[in-house]
Write a protein that holds these residues in place. Sequence first.
Motif, PDB file in Angstrom:
ATOM      1  N   PHE A 119       0.786  -1.218   0.062  1.00 33.53           N
ATOM      2  CA  PHE A 119      -0.024  -0.034  -0.194  1.00 33.53           C
ATOM      3  C   PHE A 119       0.936   1.456  -0.047  1.00 33.53           C
ATOM      4  N   HIS A 120       1.901   1.381   0.936  1.00 35.90           N
ATOM      5  CA  HIS A 120       2.783   2.566   1.099  1.00 35.90           C
ATOM      6  C   HIS A 120       3.523   2.685  -0.196  1.00 35.90           C
ATOM      7  N   ILE A 121       4.059   1.504  -0.784  1.00 32.02           N
ATOM      8  CA  ILE A 121       4.979   1.668  -1.959  1.00 32.02           C
ATOM      9  C   ILE A 121       3.976   2.080  -3.050  1.00 32.02           C
ATOM     10  N   TYR A 122       2.828   1.603  -3.209  1.00 33.63           N
ATOM     11  CA  TYR A 122       1.969   2.008  -4.304  1.00 33.63           C
ATOM     12  C   TYR A 122       1.525   3.435  -4.227  1.00 33.63           C
ATOM     13  N   LEU A 123       1.317   3.918  -3.154  1.00 30.41           N
ATOM     14  CA  LEU A 123       1.020   5.427  -2.880  1.00 30.41           C
ATOM     15  C   LEU A 123       2.232   6.228  -3.592  1.00 30.41           C
ATOM     16  N   ILE A 124       3.658   6.041  -3.500  1.00 27.69           N
ATOM     17  CA  ILE A 124       4.580   6.656  -4.327  1.00 27.69           C
ATOM     18  C   ILE A 124       4.454   6.515  -5.676  1.00 27.69           C
ATOM     19  N   PHE A 125       4.064   5.528  -6.065  1.00 32.26           N
ATOM     20  CA  PHE A 125       4.168   5.297  -7.784  1.00 32.26           C
ATOM     21  C   PHE A 125       2.578   5.638  -8.475  1.00 32.26           C
ATOM     22  N   SER A 126       1.652   5.935  -7.612  1.00 34.52           N
ATOM     23  CA  SER A 126       0.301   6.039  -8.126  1.00 34.52           C
ATOM     24  C   SER A 126      -0.149   7.463  -8.423  1.00 34.52           C
ATOM     25  N   GLY A 127       0.683   8.308  -7.890  1.00 33.26           N
ATOM     26  CA  GLY A 127       0.522   9.725  -8.306  1.00 33.26           C
ATOM     27  C   GLY A 127      -0.353  10.194  -7.195  1.00 33.26           C
ATOM     28  N   LEU A 128      -1.152  11.393  -7.460  1.00 34.01           N
ATOM     29  CA  LEU A 128      -1.855  12.086  -6.376  1.00 34.01           C
ATOM     30  C   LEU A 128      -3.097  11.217  -5.679  1.00 34.01           C
ATOM     31  N   VAL A 129      -3.005  10.810  -4.548  1.00 40.89           N
ATOM     32  CA  VAL A 129      -4.217  10.181  -4.003  1.00 40.89           C
ATOM     33  C   VAL A 129      -4.708  11.153  -2.773  1.00 40.89           C
ATOM     34  N   PRO A 130      -6.132  11.492  -2.996  1.00 43.68           N
ATOM     35  CA  PRO A 130      -6.566  12.668  -1.726  1.00 43.68           C
ATOM     36  C   PRO A 130      -6.002  12.078  -0.527  1.00 43.68           C
ATOM     37  N   SER A 131      -5.969  13.135   0.493  1.00 43.57           N
ATOM     38  CA  SER A 131      -5.292  12.911   1.656  1.00 43.57           C
ATOM     39  C   SER A 131      -6.418  12.201   2.622  1.00 43.57           C
ATOM     40  N   LEU A 132      -7.667  12.378   2.411  1.00 46.63           N
ATOM     41  CA  LEU A 132      -8.906  11.940   3.140  1.00 46.63           C
ATOM     42  C   LEU A 132      -9.031  10.394   2.717  1.00 46.63           C
ATOM     43  N   ILE A 133      -8.137   9.964   1.957  1.00 46.40           N
ATOM     44  CA  ILE A 133      -8.286   8.575   1.615  1.00 46.40           C
ATOM     45  C   ILE A 133      -7.269   7.732   1.846  1.00 46.40           C
ATOM     46  N   SER A 134      -5.733   8.188   1.414  1.00 42.71           N
ATOM     47  CA  SER A 134      -4.543   7.743   1.896  1.00 42.71           C
ATOM     48  C   SER A 134      -4.087   7.710   3.348  1.00 42.71           C
ATOM     49  N   ARG A 135      -4.758   8.797   4.022  1.00 46.18           N
ATOM     50  CA  ARG A 135      -4.451   8.644   5.401  1.00 46.18           C
ATOM     51  C   ARG A 135      -5.164   7.904   6.427  1.00 46.18           C
ATOM     52  N   PRO A 136      -6.617   8.015   6.265  1.00 48.96           N
ATOM     53  CA  PRO A 136      -7.236   6.887   7.051  1.00 48.96           C
ATOM     54  C   PRO A 136      -7.105   5.606   6.592  1.00 48.96           C
ATOM     55  N   LEU A 137      -6.514   5.164   5.367  1.00 43.69           N
ATOM     56  CA  LEU A 137      -6.285   3.966   4.989  1.00 43.69           C
ATOM     57  C   LEU A 137      -4.816   3.426   5.821  1.00 43.69           C
ATOM     58  N   HIS A 138      -4.292   4.571   5.835  1.00 44.38           N
ATOM     59  CA  HIS A 138      -3.054   4.344   6.624  1.00 44.38           C
ATOM     60  C   HIS A 138      -3.174   3.986   8.198  1.00 44.38           C
ATOM     61  N   MET A 139      -3.912   4.723   8.651  1.00 41.95           N
ATOM     62  CA  MET A 139      -4.529   4.280  10.141  1.00 41.95           C
ATOM     63  C   MET A 139      -5.364   2.990  10.170  1.00 41.95           C
ATOM     64  N   ALA A 140      -6.178   2.610   9.175  1.00 40.29           N
ATOM     65  CA  ALA A 140      -6.772   1.358   9.450  1.00 40.29           C
ATOM     66  C   ALA A 140      -5.940   0.410   9.266  1.00 40.29           C
ATOM     67  N   LEU A 141      -4.828   0.403   8.481  1.00 35.48           N
ATOM     68  CA  LEU A 141      -3.808  -0.652   8.402  1.00 35.48           C
ATOM     69  C   LEU A 141      -2.983  -0.940   9.657  1.00 35.48           C
ATOM     70  N   ALA A 142      -2.894   0.232  10.580  1.00 32.77           N
ATOM     71  CA  ALA A 142      -2.272   0.319  11.686  1.00 32.77           C
ATOM     72  C   ALA A 142      -3.121  -0.273  12.732  1.00 32.77           C
ATOM     73  N   ILE A 143      -4.413  -0.183  12.712  1.00 27.19           N
ATOM     74  CA  ILE A 143      -5.061  -0.284  13.750  1.00 27.19           C
ATOM     75  C   ILE A 143      -4.962  -2.081  14.539  1.00 27.19           C
ATOM     76  N   PRO A 144      -5.134  -2.870  13.542  1.00 29.86           N
ATOM     77  CA  PRO A 144      -5.146  -4.242  14.006  1.00 29.86           C
ATOM     78  C   PRO A 144      -3.851  -4.647  14.801  1.00 29.86           C
ATOM     79  N   TRP A 145      -2.772  -4.244  14.340  1.00 30.17           N
ATOM     80  CA  TRP A 145      -1.291  -4.389  14.890  1.00 30.17           C
ATOM     81  C   TRP A 145      -1.556  -3.914  16.560  1.00 30.17           C
ATOM     82  N   VAL A 146      -1.934  -2.684  16.577  1.00 26.64           N
ATOM     83  CA  VAL A 146      -2.054  -2.261  17.830  1.00 26.64           C
ATOM     84  C   VAL A 146      -2.969  -2.869  18.986  1.00 26.64           C
ATOM     85  N   PHE A 147      -4.167  -3.197  18.463  1.00 23.68           N
ATOM     86  CA  PHE A 147      -5.244  -3.487  19.355  1.00 23.68           C
ATOM     87  C   PHE A 147      -5.239  -5.316  19.473  1.00 23.68           C
ATOM     88  N   ILE A 148      -4.674  -5.695  18.387  1.00 23.76           N
ATOM     89  CA  ILE A 148      -4.628  -7.307  18.433  1.00 23.76           C
ATOM     90  C   ILE A 148      -3.395  -7.883  18.593  1.00 23.76           C
TER      91      ILE A 148
END
Length: 594
Positions: free
Chosen positions: A21-50
């Motif tokens: 996901f994070h490498i894709y963001l680099i090569f994909s061009g401009l992704v809206p912040s309210l899409i890339s940043r919430p998805l970043h948090m969503a990917l982090a959540i299970p690691w922290v809580f589970i």
Amino acid sequence: MINLKEIKYIWIGLGLLSILFHIYLIFSGLVPSLISRPLHMALAIPWVFIFISQNKPQLFLGYIFSFFGILSCVYIVINEPLLSEQYGFLDGTNQFLISIILIFITLEMARRTVGWPLPLITLIFLLYGLTGDKIPGEFGHPGIPINSFLGTLIITEGGLWGKLTGVSVSIVAVFVIFGAILNAGEAGQGFMNIAIVAAGRLRGGAAKVSVISSALFGSISGSASANVASTGMVTLPTMIKLGYSKKIAGAVEAVASTGGQIMPPLMGAGAFVMVELTGIPYSQIIIAAFIPALLYFFAIWLGVNRYAELYDLKPYKVEMLPQISTVIKTALFFLIPFSVLLAFMYSGYTPQFSAAIAILSGLLLLFFDINLNFSWKTTKTRIVNASLFAGRQVSIIASIILCASLIVGVLGITGLGIKVTSSIITLSGGNLWLALFLTAIACLILGMEVPTTAAYVICVSVAGPALIDLGLKPLLVHLFIFWFALLSTITPPVCGGVFIAASMVEENWLKVAKTALVLGLGLYIIPLAMIRHPSLIDFANFPLLSILTSIQIGVGLFFVSKGLIGKNLILNRLFLIVSGNTVIFLPNVGSIIY
């Protein structure tokens, strides 16, 4: 019954998904912040809580928090076009509940990863934003409607999804993945072998190996604690085996590991946050930070020399040294990716694009051992380790930065930062050194309780403008504050790096802390020297003057180590007086020669 093997595969898959996901963001061009940043948090959540849950109750709550947290992030992503047109004002009960859930999840993520202090500080800021209109005097604010306050924090780029989170998504995560790929292969051993060959034969060689390896590894680990735990696994047992006292071994590792975060070319996460906050190009920041970082490790080296003289610290035994052929082979495993990184970076590409290309080169190296033999079984293990480490580490750093983003958001909404800036200038009476002293104390106190990056962000947001108004250049201010936030990790009474090193050598942490403070006290001088002699960080424009200034500071640090580590009290005091005069009171000798 749950199959633990299947659970492990889920985490491997989630780690790989995070990497892709994070490498894709680099090569994909401009992704809206309210899409890339919430998805970043969503990917982090299970690691922290589970994934890092410590017991069954935590795990049970973790599943619940993960469900609602991911659901809320997905809501932001799906409704991004609609939310962008609301201009930061919540519309309806559902959005209000989403905002409360996301704030709670962010605070709890920080609590689970770094403890209570950071979320408590964030909660205080949030309460100030909600109730500050009831505070009399200049620190009050006119009042902000709750829908507007929460909306600005949650459905715009003014809070949770602000610039800091953007740094975590687009830069920090990529370099964490880069470090995970390197450490999964032979690069980690390459760091250690280089350090052993460079310093292992010297007096106090095992301690000096700790200094060099911590400088190399710490730059990419981004965490003093992670640095202590990783390099310390090798260096601490070696020092103990060679007869070093436990307090000296632990102190050397703690102080050296702390410095990794200011060591270019990567400087952990701090350099990238600095880029975002200052607008100064990454290349300029790491060039400016390079000589002070060298002085940091030079100061530790001098301290190790003094301890070696007093306590006869032994070098590596001949049979403990690696063969030159092994050193060369293992060194290539980190030199190739690093060369790719720097070559692309200095060819004009962005740091994140350069890191992505370097990751691909490092990934190819995972397929080979030091004899260039291919083993699918070994490669599979390395990819698994890289995936698990990257997923976990990205989530931990994301938790810290997301929480700090809420603080920065409140500062912007309420104007508190401007008020604190005004108060610092008033309290210091316009005296720069008094303002620096107040800022340094604030950094040390705050940094004892929260991670370096968060402490730096908070301090530079409230105190940085005051120092700039008093005439300092922005880069100088940011480096000064970052240094003191960093030094809190070895400053008692709360010193995370020392605690870990002390536990690894099974020594009383107070003894290790005292030795670390003596060994590292000269390090507190370097940021003051940057202020007194700004040419120290101006290597890009005046390289010769910068080098001459560093020599002057180096001489001062030499006398500091002589004065702090010795048995003759009169001579010690004399050395300290000479040191103070050399660093602070003596004019810049380099400028006279230059």
